[in-house]
Design a protein around this motif. Structure first.
Motif, PDB file in Angstrom:
ATOM      1  N   LYS A 219      17.907  11.293   0.571  1.00 46.90           N
ATOM      2  CA  LYS A 219      16.473  11.111   0.353  1.00 46.90           C
ATOM      3  C   LYS A 219      15.802  12.473   0.199  1.00 46.90           C
ATOM      4  CE  LYS A 219      16.368   6.647   1.554  1.00 46.90           C
ATOM      5  NZ  LYS A 219      16.151   5.657   0.503  1.00 46.90           N
ATOM      6  N   GLY A 220      14.619  12.445  -0.379  1.00 43.56           N
ATOM      7  CA  GLY A 220      13.815  13.657  -0.427  1.00 43.56           C
ATOM      8  C   GLY A 220      14.347  14.716  -1.345  1.00 43.56           C
ATOM      9  N   ASN A 221      15.285  14.357  -2.210  1.00 41.46           N
ATOM     10  CA  ASN A 221      15.758  15.328  -3.200  1.00 41.46           C
ATOM     11  C   ASN A 221      16.205  14.582  -4.445  1.00 41.46           C
ATOM     12  OD1 ASN A 221      18.692  14.733  -3.158  1.00 41.46           O
ATOM     13  ND2 ASN A 221      18.465  15.329  -1.011  1.00 41.46           N
ATOM     14  N   LEU A 222      16.408  15.344  -5.519  1.00 39.87           N
ATOM     15  CA  LEU A 222      16.810  14.728  -6.780  1.00 39.87           C
ATOM     16  C   LEU A 222      18.203  15.217  -7.197  1.00 39.87           C
ATOM     17  CD1 LEU A 222      13.345  15.076  -8.602  1.00 39.87           C
ATOM     18  CD2 LEU A 222      14.271  13.036  -7.513  1.00 39.87           C
ATOM     19  N   SER A 223      19.040  15.463  -6.201  1.00 42.67           N
ATOM     20  CA  SER A 223      20.398  15.915  -6.506  1.00 42.67           C
ATOM     21  C   SER A 223      21.235  14.725  -6.965  1.00 42.67           C
ATOM     22  CB  SER A 223      21.064  16.487  -5.254  1.00 42.67           C
ATOM     23  OG  SER A 223      20.167  17.229  -4.506  1.00 42.67           O
ATOM     24  N   GLU A 224      22.363  15.035  -7.554  1.00 46.25           N
ATOM     25  CA  GLU A 224      23.239  13.949  -7.975  1.00 46.25           C
ATOM     26  C   GLU A 224      23.724  13.161  -6.764  1.00 46.25           C
ATOM     27  OE1 GLU A 224      26.359  13.206 -11.252  1.00 46.25           O
ATOM     28  OE2 GLU A 224      27.344  14.376  -9.698  1.00 46.25           O
ATOM     29  N   GLY A 225      23.734  11.849  -6.894  1.00 46.26           N
ATOM     30  CA  GLY A 225      24.207  10.994  -5.806  1.00 46.26           C
ATOM     31  C   GLY A 225      23.117  10.575  -4.845  1.00 46.26           C
ATOM     32  N   SER A 226      21.954  11.182  -4.929  1.00 38.77           N
ATOM     33  CA  SER A 226      20.867  10.786  -4.042  1.00 38.77           C
ATOM     34  C   SER A 226      20.254   9.471  -4.502  1.00 38.77           C
ATOM     35  CB  SER A 226      19.784  11.860  -4.016  1.00 38.77           C
ATOM     36  OG  SER A 226      20.235  12.959  -3.274  1.00 38.77           O
ATOM     37  N   ASP A 227      19.593   8.792  -3.554  1.00 39.28           N
ATOM     38  CA  ASP A 227      18.916   7.541  -3.901  1.00 39.28           C
ATOM     39  C   ASP A 227      17.858   7.811  -4.960  1.00 39.28           C
ATOM     40  OD1 ASP A 227      20.422   6.273  -2.047  1.00 39.28           O
ATOM     41  OD2 ASP A 227      18.877   6.221  -0.486  1.00 39.28           O
ATOM     42  N   ALA A 228      17.811   6.916  -5.912  1.00 39.84           N
ATOM     43  CA  ALA A 228      16.800   7.085  -6.965  1.00 39.84           C
ATOM     44  C   ALA A 228      15.469   6.533  -6.494  1.00 39.84           C
ATOM     45  CB  ALA A 228      17.271   6.410  -8.245  1.00 39.84           C
ATOM     46  N   ASP A 229      14.894   7.189  -5.489  1.00 44.44           N
ATOM     47  CA  ASP A 229      13.527   6.896  -5.052  1.00 44.44           C
ATOM     48  C   ASP A 229      12.650   8.004  -5.626  1.00 44.44           C
ATOM     49  OD1 ASP A 229      14.821   5.014  -3.590  1.00 44.44           O
ATOM     50  OD2 ASP A 229      14.388   5.874  -1.628  1.00 44.44           O
ATOM     51  N   ILE A 230      11.865   7.666  -6.615  1.00 44.17           N
ATOM     52  CA  ILE A 230      11.163   8.714  -7.373  1.00 44.17           C
ATOM     53  C   ILE A 230       9.701   8.307  -7.578  1.00 44.17           C
ATOM     54  CG2 ILE A 230      11.064   9.952  -9.582  1.00 44.17           C
ATOM     55  CD1 ILE A 230      14.107   9.382  -9.790  1.00 44.17           C
ATOM     56  N   THR A 231       8.820   9.277  -7.426  1.00 42.75           N
ATOM     57  CA  THR A 231       7.414   9.025  -7.718  1.00 42.75           C
ATOM     58  C   THR A 231       6.984   9.889  -8.893  1.00 42.75           C
ATOM     59  OG1 THR A 231       7.141   8.778  -5.351  1.00 42.75           O
ATOM     60  CG2 THR A 231       5.155   8.826  -6.660  1.00 42.75           C
ATOM     61  N   VAL A 232       6.338   9.275  -9.855  1.00 48.62           N
ATOM     62  CA  VAL A 232       5.887   9.995 -11.042  1.00 48.62           C
ATOM     63  C   VAL A 232       4.367   9.968 -11.078  1.00 48.62           C
ATOM     64  CG1 VAL A 232       5.978  10.077 -13.557  1.00 48.62           C
ATOM     65  CG2 VAL A 232       7.972   9.306 -12.264  1.00 48.62           C
ATOM     66  N   TYR A 233       3.756  11.156 -11.024  1.00 46.36           N
ATOM     67  CA  TYR A 233       2.300  11.231 -11.031  1.00 46.36           C
ATOM     68  C   TYR A 233       1.807  11.638 -12.409  1.00 46.36           C
ATOM     69  CZ  TYR A 233       2.857  11.396  -5.939  1.00 46.36           C
ATOM     70  OH  TYR A 233       3.189  11.117  -4.651  1.00 46.36           O
ATOM     71  N   ASP A 234       0.568  11.279 -12.669  1.00 44.51           N
ATOM     72  CA  ASP A 234      -0.037  11.619 -13.952  1.00 44.51           C
ATOM     73  C   ASP A 234      -0.693  12.991 -13.843  1.00 44.51           C
ATOM     74  OD1 ASP A 234      -1.322  11.782 -16.299  1.00 44.51           O
ATOM     75  OD2 ASP A 234      -2.234   9.778 -16.211  1.00 44.51           O
ATOM     76  N   LYS A 235      -0.172  13.944 -14.612  1.00 46.10           N
ATOM     77  CA  LYS A 235      -0.646  15.319 -14.529  1.00 46.10           C
ATOM     78  C   LYS A 235      -2.084  15.466 -15.021  1.00 46.10           C
ATOM     79  CE  LYS A 235       1.090  19.870 -15.790  1.00 46.10           C
ATOM     80  NZ  LYS A 235       1.889  20.580 -16.785  1.00 46.10           N
TER      81      LYS A 235
ATOM     82  N   LYS B 250       0.825  -1.210   0.000  1.00 43.69           N
ATOM     83  CA  LYS B 250       0.000   0.000   0.000  1.00 43.69           C
ATOM     84  C   LYS B 250       0.862   1.263   0.000  1.00 43.69           C
ATOM     85  CE  LYS B 250      -4.356  -1.399   0.201  1.00 43.69           C
ATOM     86  NZ  LYS B 250      -5.373  -0.975  -0.749  1.00 43.69           N
ATOM     87  N   TYR B 251       1.987   1.197   0.722  1.00 44.33           N
ATOM     88  CA  TYR B 251       2.861   2.374   0.747  1.00 44.33           C
ATOM     89  C   TYR B 251       3.487   2.620  -0.617  1.00 44.33           C
ATOM     90  CZ  TYR B 251       3.141   4.374   5.427  1.00 44.33           C
ATOM     91  OH  TYR B 251       2.873   5.067   6.568  1.00 44.33           O
ATOM     92  N   ILE B 252       4.015   1.559  -1.210  1.00 42.49           N
ATOM     93  CA  ILE B 252       4.751   1.778  -2.452  1.00 42.49           C
ATOM     94  C   ILE B 252       3.792   2.191  -3.567  1.00 42.49           C
ATOM     95  CG2 ILE B 252       4.724  -0.559  -3.484  1.00 42.49           C
ATOM     96  CD1 ILE B 252       7.829   1.649  -3.174  1.00 42.49           C
ATOM     97  N   GLU B 253       2.556   1.710  -3.504  1.00 45.15           N
ATOM     98  CA  GLU B 253       1.606   2.082  -4.542  1.00 45.15           C
ATOM     99  C   GLU B 253       1.195   3.545  -4.450  1.00 45.15           C
ATOM    100  OE1 GLU B 253      -0.252  -2.330  -5.172  1.00 45.15           O
ATOM    101  OE2 GLU B 253      -1.506  -0.770  -4.341  1.00 45.15           O
ATOM    102  N   MET B 254       1.395   4.136  -3.252  1.00 49.90           N
ATOM    103  CA  MET B 254       1.140   5.571  -3.104  1.00 49.90           C
ATOM    104  C   MET B 254       2.386   6.400  -3.371  1.00 49.90           C
ATOM    105  SD  MET B 254      -1.396   6.177   0.128  1.00 49.90           S
ATOM    106  CE  MET B 254       0.011   6.357   1.152  1.00 49.90           C
ATOM    107  N   GLY B 255       3.487   5.737  -3.699  1.00 47.31           N
ATOM    108  CA  GLY B 255       4.718   6.464  -3.955  1.00 47.31           C
ATOM    109  C   GLY B 255       5.509   6.811  -2.708  1.00 47.31           C
ATOM    110  N   TYR B 256       5.208   6.160  -1.590  1.00 47.15           N
ATOM    111  CA  TYR B 256       6.013   6.339  -0.385  1.00 47.15           C
ATOM    112  C   TYR B 256       7.157   5.331  -0.403  1.00 47.15           C
ATOM    113  CZ  TYR B 256       3.250   9.822   2.052  1.00 47.15           C
ATOM    114  OH  TYR B 256       2.649  10.989   2.410  1.00 47.15           O
TER     115      TYR B 256
END
Lengths: 416, 265, 552
Positions: free
Chosen positions: C444-460, C102-108
């Motif tokens: 975490k919590g940012n998209l800087s270089e070297g950060s973990d690639a944990d990314i959520t993509v929403y449909d606009k 349930k968490y991952i499906e919400m992008g957490y």
């Protein structure tokens, strides 16, 4: 060549107290408990290898290679339609493997002690409940009511570790220990001999516990079968002046009574009611054969404590339909996989169905199973995690000898 | 529209979960192609059962055996008639509709029902009309009739509804009753109606009344006695014979709001 | 392998990027800069009509440990959810598998268990390591254990307390320290039923204020990034905003995080003796620099409350719905209480609680200081986050619901006068960048270089904001696509986040003696080593940096 090794602080895997103050000496693959006065020494040592120990996989009465035995099991399960995995006690990693195996082959999973487990779970699921744990009881309790003698026979170290501890954090006068049920003089003497405590021993049919507690809760003390009024008044006085009362029992003791759930509910209600003005809590002793470990792990992985089957893509729970005892008795399963790493009793084998046993080398049976694979004992042959009786504490089990036996996890993961 | 008739194609060996019958299907083909588990494999319903008829609101199960669990579990607005025995949890937590069983039921039949009516023309096991396995709720509402005997711990914590037991009832019956009406025509086991708060029980067992209730000797007028479904079940004869009942109220645990009636025979 | 998320609308508040068309490149589980892409891009995902945010972080959710398991056991009758693809466990007390799904499906992608009892740490970590997909961690509970209170009573030096705190962080593999009802749980064991901030406990003679003072100091001294996580005294009692303010003051200006502050912002005005004090609390929140909070919003419906605060849970047990509950005293360490509860929209109190939570959100001037939580499952299950986001972003939607609630609450709340609507950037701050910052998770919590690639993509293109947040079209964890259009693609297993500040090991000697004498297990068995975490518990450990090293 002999190699001797002294291991302090062995964590004992064999009962739900999981004492970690036992020191053992190992010589090759044999071990001896150093403290001779430890009541459990004999039991712990009984898992040593002896002439009757089975250290090689067996198919019927024939010794085979492990790979052959595993192949045979795979074929057996493939060829059959309903498999039951019956847990007689295994550690966390073993349980994780059992569940992953069961989910791949749609198996039923049950613990052999489920019926005891459900007695205590019933209170959590139906009423209010105040609970406590071993260390709280050791330090804080000034009165402990023990219902039934199995508490002391199944977990004997409770006496010196919790009931009559050498030290306690808070200055209390002597602990008041109230024994209710049929306690032998030997046990009473045993507690007395251990240290400072007052014992009140009430001989009472466990069926009458509910009525007894009802009487205690009222001011109107009437007579109860086999109980003197003076005894009742004495207990009432003790409880009235106590600041932290702990009630303890084992569900297996009450199973012989007419309505165990009712008795346990009555104890819990009595304890809950005491909390209106004072403090009191329950501490049921369970976890014999690691059923607490099983209940905890299954609950977090599936939501249900025991008696589950993987069907239609998820685990379903039914206390009646997946009751292992009935399934075996009525032959509604084809194959039973017994997992038994710490059980010292005889495994009941129904020879009308196929039996596979993953058991420690000293396992004994009522009749020879179709396949036996010896596995190590968690806490002796390999490391693991088990849960203590009070649900909140889990312990790390160590490895103290090396007899090259696989763990339950190794076997099941290889089967999958 | 003919009722759907289900019949096992082969003798079964393993327990089977029949709760799929309680789902609402659009038509008979959806029901017959529903996937269910049997043993460790999955089958379509039509692979295990022969299916006739098309009225999916009326189902008849023929040659049922006691390995079939959860028939009518959480049933809503469907009628099921069963010929043969059934397994555990027959009609458990049923909401509405009608279940008729010509045979015996195992434990937990009619436990925690919330509505509808259940007729068992055989014996029924422990926890009949009792609390469900996990919750603290007995019969919430509905009607239960058992022709034969019922086991222990039955009709526990009943809140509303009506129950008629023609046979004997086991130990710990009718405990913690909150309200509702129960008629027991046979013998009653040990520990009866403990912790009863309100409600009405009719019984013939004098022993029970002696032990658990105090008489106030009031005559009870039978005309006040009501049952919606009664005429289907109990022959009127019995009721006419027993125009007078003795009313008892209270027991050692209750607050005098409960009533136990003894048929004056 | 390099994956490119092409021309998405990126929200990366940490880097001050808000709704900017940008490409994101992923290599070996990390984010890399465009200029560092040296080999061929293997996979290009077109995100032109998508919104890209870092994976969300839940910093306060009860997902593992003894009390969660008690709730699962207790609420068996709710385990009959029939949603295909999940097991039947109830969302208010989900199985570990369902929690992860349930968490991952919400992008957490990262979640923290806030009440990790040190004595129960092994179980809590074992449970959490059975949660798939997400990274996790916990905050160890202190402040009610007899050893600590004894240190305070003996007037031990701050450095001894620091050593003990550091030892606990390390021994329990935790990321932070939480204090629940400071001293209150302990006092309850001595039959004390309430403990105010400046009230001395009967046995130890110590006030909650002293406990908060010492612990905030210890955490500051040790350089632990996450401030003391405080569940204040008098939770849920009308008029408790005063004790909340006193607790804030007890930190003496040092960093402090107040958790589920909604339950702590109650006034006692009006004829029902219950009113909102959100304005008072928000004034403090906006004024004091080092203060952060999460809200603990409630939602109407059935849930279960679970807390270490056995004192308040025992007080509330009469409200249990269904009528069953459990409280427990635990190992001279802490306590716990599990009470099922149903928030009813017809109830004046529950409706006002709902309004108070939203007031706090809307009055907070700085989204970096307030985090989006429901204190799962105490206020509501975590699956209601998308609904909550909609409440914050859509004034009309909010007022429509408010209008259905009892009219009396309007006398005690200013919610209907608040016009604010959160922006996507602000939501992104409060669910991603701000929690990562306050927890000290640099990658975490940012998209800087070297950060973990944990990314959520929403449909606009999704019209409904709730629907958009509930079902992201793509979720990437450690560079792997785990959810695509609502379907699970691959199972991955996260790691456990900890901090390990240095400390003087001699404290272990004293603790060892304490355990020998008073506990029923040895100190050895209490300590969770990295090896054990890896092999037996089943989750690798990731050690986050502390701000500075111990002064020798």
């Amino acid at each position: 060549m002999t190699s001797q090794n002294n291991i302090k602080n062995l964590t004992c895997p064999f009962c739900s107290m999981h004492c970690d103050d036992i020191s053992v000496t190992t010589t090759n693959d044999q071990y001896k408990v150093d403290q001779k006065n430890t009541v459990c020494a004999k039991k712990i040592e009984s898992y040593n290898l002896n002439t009757k120990s089975i250290v090689m996989p067996m198919v019927g009465k024939k010794v085979v290679k492990l790979s052959e035995a595993l192949k045979k099991i795979s074929n057996l399960i493939k060829g059959h339609n309903e498999t039951l995995i019956l847990n007689h006690g295994v550690e966390l990693a073993g349980l994780r493997s059992i569940l992953s195996f069961a989910s791949q082959r749609n198996c039923i999973v049950d613990h052999v002690n489920s019926k005891f487990l459900y007695q205590n779970i019933g209170v959590v699921q139906r009423t209010g409940y105040m609970a406590t744990s071993l260390t709280e009881t050791k330090n804080r309790a000034d009165a402990i009511i023990i219902f039934g003698n199995e508490v002391l026979t199944k977990t004997p170290r409770l006496i010196d570790k919790v009931l009559t501890p050498k030290n306690s954090l808070f200055p209390t006068s002597k602990k008041e220990i109230i024994l209710i049920g049929n306690f032998s003089a030997k046990i009473v003497k045993n507690i007395k001999g251990k240290g400072k405590c007052n014992i009140t021993n009430i001989k009472l049919d466990l069926n009458l516990v509910g009525d007894f507690l009802k009487l205690l809760a009222t001011d109107d003390l009437k007579l109860l079968k086999g109980l003197k009024k003076s005894e009742l008044i004495k207990i009432k006085n003790i409880l009235n002046k106590s600041k932290y009362i702990v009630a303890t029992w084992t569900a297996s003791d009450f199973i012989k009574t007419l309505n165990p759930k009712k008795i346990i509910a009555a104890i819990c209600k009595y304890i809950v009611d005491l909390n209106v003005s004072s403090r009191a809590a329950c501490m049921p002793i369970s976890g014999i054969l690691a059923d607490e470990t099983s209940s905890q792990a299954l609950t977090w992985m599936t939501g249900f404590p025991s008696s589950i089957k993987h069907m239609d893509g998820t685990f379903k729970h039914d206390r009646n339909a997946f009751n292992s005892q009935k399934l075996i008795d009525e032959k509604n399963v084809d194959v039973v996989i017994h997992v038994s790493t710490i059980n010292s009793g005889k495994l009941k084998i129904n020879s009308d169905i196929t039996n596979i046993v993953l058991g420690h080398p000293n396992t004994t049976f009522t009749s020879t199973p179709d396949i036996f694979i010896p596995v190590g004992i968690p806490g002796i042959d390999y490391e693991g995690i088990m849960f203590r009786t009070d649900k909140v504490v889990s312990v790390a089990l160590k490895k103290i000898r090396d007899i090259k036996l696989p763990s339950t996890q190794n076997i099941l993961d290889n089967l999958a | 529209m003919n009722p759907v008739i289900l019949k096992l194609k082969k003798k079964i060996k393993y327990r089977i979960d029949m709760s799929f019958l309680s789902n609402s299907y659009k038509d008979i083909s959806r029901l017959s192609s529903q996937i269910i588990s049997y043993g460790n494999k999955q089958f379509k319903v039509k692979e295990l059962f022969s299916i006739k008829g098309n009225d999916i609101k009326n189902i008849i199960i023929q040659s049922s055996v006691d390995l079939m669990d959860n028939i009518g579990k959480e049933l809503n607005n469907i009628n099921i008639t069963v010929h043969g025995n059934v397994g555990y949890s027959f009609g458990e937590q049923m909401l509405s509709g009608k279940l008729i069983l010509y045979g015996n039921a195992l434990d937990y039949a009619a436990s925690g029902i919330k509505g509808g009516s259940i007729f068992i023309y055989g014996n029924s096991g422990d926890y009949t009309g009792g609390k469900t396995n996990h919750g603290n709720v007995g019969i919430v509402d509905g009607f239960l009739y058992v022709k034969g005997n019922v086991g222990n711990n039955s009709i526990e914590r009943m809140r509303r509804g009506n129950v008629i037991i023609e046979g004997n009832i086991g130990d710990y019956a009718c405990n913690d009753m909150l309200s509702g009406t129960i008629i027991i025509k046979g013998k009653i086991g040990k520990i009866f109606a403990e912790g009863i708060k309100r409600g009405t029980i009719f019984t013939k067992d004098k022993k029970v009344v002696k032990e658990y209730a105090r008489s106030n000797d009031a005559e009870y007028n039978f005309t006040k006695f009501y049952f919606k479904e009664i005429s289907n079940v109990i022959s009127k004869k019995i009721f006419l014979e027993n125009k007078n009942l003795i009313r008892y109220y209270g027991n050692t645990n209750s607050n005098n709001l409960s009533e136990v009636f003894l048929f004056k025979l | 392998m390099i994956t490119q998320l092409k021309s998405g609308n990126v929200y990366d508040p940490h880097n001050k990027i808000s709704n900017v068309k940008k490409d994101i490149f992923i290599q070996d589980g990390k984010i890399i800069d465009k200029k560092n892409v040296r080999s061929k891009v293997d996979k290009i995902i077109n995100c032109s009509d998508k919104i890209i945010m870092p994976g969300a972080i839940d910093l306060h959710t009860h997902i593992g440990g003894g009390k969660v398991n008690i709730a699962r056991l207790m609420l068996e009758e709710f385990h009959n959810e029939k949603e295909p693809g999940y097991d039947s466990s109830a969302i208010i007390a989900p199985s570990t598998l369902k929690t992860g799904l349930k968490y991952i499906e919400m992008g957490y992608t990262t979640c923290f268990e806030p009440a990790l009892l040190p004595i129960n740490a092994r179980q809590a970590h074992a449970e959490m390591s059975d949660i798939p997909f997400i990274d996790k961690g916990g905050y160890a509970l202190l402040g009610n254990d007899d050893y600590f209170l004894d240190l305070l009573r003996k007037k031990s030096s701050q450095s001894t307390i620091n050593d003990y705190v550091a030892f606990i962080l390390s021994a329990t593999q935790s990321l932070g320290i939480k204090v629940v009802n400071p001293g209150g749980i302990n006092a309850f064991k001595f039959n004390q039923r309430a403990l105010n901030v400046d009230e001395k406990s009967k046995y130890y003679g110590i006030t909650p204020r002293e406990i908060v003072e010492k612990l905030t100091r210890a955490i500051y001294d040790l350089g632990v990034p996450h401030p003391l996580h405080v569940h204040c005294s008098n939770l849920g009692i009308p008029g408790n905003f005063l004790s909340t303010i006193e607790t804030i003051k007890a930190a003496n200006g040092l960093p402090i995080h107040l958790t589920h502050i909604q339950f702590q912002s109650y006034g006692n005005n009006g004829d029902k003796g219950f009113s909102s004090a959100a304005v008072e609390i928000s004034n403090y929140l906006n004024k004091i620099e080092n203060l952060t909070c999460d809200v603990g919003q409630i939602m109407f419906g059935q849930t279960v409350t679970m807390s270490g605060d056995s004192m308040s849970q025992y007080r509330n047990h009469n409200h249990a719905h269904p009528n069953k509950w459990m409280c427990m005293d635990i190992e001279c360490d802490a306590g716990c209480g599990v009470v099922p509860f149903k928030y009813k929209d017809k109830s004046f109190v529950n409706a006002l609680q709902w309004a108070i939570g939203l007031e706090i959100f809307l009055l907070a001037e700085d989204p970096w200081k307030v985090f989006l939580t429901t204190d799962h499952p105490n206020g509501a299950p975590f699956t209601s986050y998308p609904h909550l986001i909609k409440l914050l972003m859509d004034k009309t939607f909010r007022n429509d619901i408010l209008n259905q609630l009892p009219k009396e609450i309007l006398n005690h709340t200013i919610l209907h006068t608040l016009k604010r609507e959160y922006t996507l950037n602000e939501i992104s701050i409060m669910t991603r960048s701000a929690p990562a910052k306050i927890l000290g998770l640099k990658e975490k919590g940012n998209l800087s270089e070297g950060s973990d690639a944990d990314i959520t993509v929403y449909d606009k293109n999704k019209k409904d904001i709730e629907e958009m947040f509930a079902h992201p079209s793509l979720v990437i964890k450690d560079g792997k696509i785990v959810v695509e259009n609502g379907k699970i693609k691959e199972y991955v297993w996260g790691k456990t986040h900890t901090v390990k500040p240095d400390y003087d090991k001699s404290i272990e000697k004293d603790l060892g003696k304490f355990f020998e004498k008073y506990h029923t297990m040895k100190l050895d068995n209490y300590i969770l080593s990295d090896d054990e975490m890896n092999s037996l518990v089943g989750s690798p450990v990731y050690v986050n940096d502390c701000k500075y090293k111990r002064k020798q």
